[in-house]
Design a protein around this motif. Structure first.
Motif, PDB file in Angstrom:
ATOM      1  N   UNK A   1      -1.581  -7.077  -8.354  1.00 39.97           N
ATOM      2  CA  UNK A   1      -1.574  -7.108  -6.895  1.00 39.97           C
ATOM      3  C   UNK A   1      -1.355  -5.716  -6.336  1.00 39.97           C
ATOM      4  N   UNK A   2      -0.417  -4.976  -6.933  1.00 44.36           N
ATOM      5  CA  UNK A   2      -0.150  -3.616  -6.469  1.00 44.36           C
ATOM      6  C   UNK A   2      -1.395  -2.734  -6.602  1.00 44.36           C
ATOM      7  N   UNK A   3      -2.124  -2.879  -7.706  1.00 44.25           N
ATOM      8  CA  UNK A   3      -3.356  -2.123  -7.901  1.00 44.25           C
ATOM      9  C   UNK A   3      -4.375  -2.472  -6.816  1.00 44.25           C
ATOM     10  N   UNK A   4      -4.487  -3.772  -6.519  1.00 45.15           N
ATOM     11  CA  UNK A   4      -5.467  -4.211  -5.520  1.00 45.15           C
ATOM     12  C   UNK A   4      -5.108  -3.716  -4.135  1.00 45.15           C
ATOM     13  N   UNK A   5      -3.837  -3.784  -3.787  1.00 45.76           N
ATOM     14  CA  UNK A   5      -3.402  -3.294  -2.475  1.00 45.76           C
ATOM     15  C   UNK A   5      -3.719  -1.812  -2.339  1.00 45.76           C
ATOM     16  N   UNK A   6      -3.404  -1.039  -3.370  1.00 44.33           N
ATOM     17  CA  UNK A   6      -3.674   0.399  -3.334  1.00 44.33           C
ATOM     18  C   UNK A   6      -5.174   0.670  -3.247  1.00 44.33           C
ATOM     19  N   UNK A   7      -5.964  -0.111  -3.981  1.00 47.80           N
ATOM     20  CA  UNK A   7      -7.419   0.080  -3.961  1.00 47.80           C
ATOM     21  C   UNK A   7      -7.989  -0.160  -2.576  1.00 47.80           C
ATOM     22  N   UNK A   8      -7.664  -1.305  -1.989  1.00 54.41           N
ATOM     23  CA  UNK A   8      -8.253  -1.636  -0.694  1.00 54.41           C
ATOM     24  C   UNK A   8      -7.728  -0.726   0.416  1.00 54.41           C
TER      25      UNK A   8
END
Length: 444
Positions: A186-193
């Motif tokens: 989730x942290x990776x996805x938040x940072x990506x978007x």
């Protein structure tokens, strides 16, 4: 980053363009099974029309080497920091069951090429539980990697929440929802978007937008289904009110306007049909995992019945449609969109043919050849040029051209049924004009 976007359709391509536009250092690769689509993108041309700003952005990004397309997963996926999947999910019209055929094929094609550490984000609307129960085991089996494990991959669900034609504006305006299978993913996805989307910080927005962590993939899946199913249920209620209003001679639109002047009422508008890739489809995806959702099922049935109701409303005024020439105005599911997905045109034509009518179809966005390919007899009409004589006209799509329509454009017209309330009543003096919920002709 290297970013791969799987499926260069009306959502996937604008997403890929957005990602490429966000940072000159990004390498964005779009994957699509259609060679013609890939060829158009690599030439800097839009493969479809109607998306605001897409043509200009493609013309700038592709020659600059910031965006390209391919049909080869082995080219696009290896080394990608993020893979975003926007492959269509279909629904069986008879059973309402989801058909994962295209999505399964895409997942099976991308999984063997994943690089350890890759973020995989599904944006296609899914039944609750699909990310965890279907995609996770499939990707693990085919990639040999473990989700959330050291040296594995991260998997999240992040639903698209945009409308075709205004994708770039919607990407700025609405919060991006994310639900992962692990905290790290989730942290990776938040940072990506957060890195590839530009958010609108205007003070007049009801709440700050940005990226919202919903806590789980299931919560994100349900959020997308719930927000769209709400619209279908609301329209179903409006259609119920409209049908009653027609029996007692009330204009339900005035009633709805009055109700919505109070801040706790948000009644939608009634109409001849609910079409498109989203509103008539996602309630069925929701029902596939919640069979007890009787309110959802009833609303879907009520909305699906509206084309038949509209045709019957016109028939009641004339007594019979047998042998009459009836033109259906609008093949698209909504105005200004060249798309017939779940359009009311199909049920409307079927209801007319069942009554023995001679059916013709007009749509300003489709050529006569394109309309004929659907099995319809095209009707020729353009502003200022009257068409051939017809007995009945039924407005099925709210194309702006129909706002200029007049009785003189349709020689011999005996009844107009405006299923979208887009025509001007003053242009039809002397010709009965019916609407959905207008109460002009009580049902008998």
């Amino acid at each position: 980053m290297k970013i791969a976007v799987v499926a260069m359709g009306k959502i996937g391509l604008p997403l890929a363009v957005q990602f490429a536009d966000a940072d000159p250092a990004h390498e964005v690769v779009g994957v699509d099974v259609d060679a013609a689509t890939v060829e158009a993108i690599n030439a800097g041309r839009e493969p479809f029309s109607g998306e605001a700003h897409l043509a200009d952005k493609l013309a700038a990004l592709v020659p600059a080497g910031r965006l390209r397309a391919t049909t080869d997963y082995a080219d696009a996926i290896p080394g990608a920091d993020a893979v975003v999947v926007v492959v269509p999910l279909f629904v069986d019209e008879a059973t309402g069951a989801p058909d994962f055929g295209w999505m399964d094929a895409a997942t099976a094609s991308l999984a063997p090429h994943l690089t350890p550490g890759t973020l995989v984000s599904y944006e296609t609307t899914l039944p609750v539980g699909t990310t965890r129960e279907r995609w996770k085991p499939m990707i693990e089996e085919l990639s040999g990697l473990r989700e959330s494990a050291e040296g594995g991959f991260h998997l999240v669900f992040s639903p698209e929440r945009v409308l075709t034609g205004r994708v770039f504006a919607d990407l700025r305006r609405y919060p991006k929802l994310v639900g992962g299978l692990s905290e790290a993913g989730t942290a990776r996805a938040v940072a990506f978007y957060e890195s590839v989307l530009t958010f609108d910080e205007r003070e007049d927005l009801p709440r700050p937008n940005g990226v919202w962590d919903l806590g789980s993939a299931e919560a994100a899946e349900m959020a997308k289904l719930a927000e769209t199913t709400y619209r279908d249920v609301n329209i179903g209620l409006a259609n119920q009110f409209a049908r009653f209003a027609d029996t007692v001679g009330i204009d339900v639109h005035k009633v709805i306007e009055a109700c919505n002047s109070q801040p706790y009422s948000h009644i939608h508008q009634p109409g001849i049909a609910v079409g498109g890739h989203c509103i008539p489809v996602y309630p069925r995806l929701y029902l596939s995992t919640d069979a007890d959702a009787t309110v959802v099922r009833t609303a879907r049935e009520a909305n699906a019945a509206m084309p038949e109701y509209a045709v019957a409303r016109a028939e009641a005024l004339l007594g019979s449609l047998e042998g009459l020439r009836v033109v259906v105005l609008g093949a698209s599911y909504r105005g200004k969109v060249k798309e017939t997905a779940f359009s009311g045109i199909f049920a409307t034509v079927e209801a007319l043919r069942a009554r023995g009518a001679h059916v013709l179809v007009h749509d300003p966005m489709y050529s006569a050849t394109e309309l004929a390919a659907f099995g319809w007899e095209p009707y020729a009409w353009a502003a200022g040029e009257p068409g051939d004589p017809v007995d009945v006209a039924i407005v099925q799509a709210d194309h702006p051209e129909y706002a200029q329509l007049a009785a003189s454009d349709l020689p011999g017209l005996r009844v107009l049924l405006d299923g979208r309330r887009v025509t001007d009543a003053t242009r039809f003096t002397g010709v009965p004009r019916l609407t959905i919920g207008g109460g002009e002709q009580p049902a008998s």
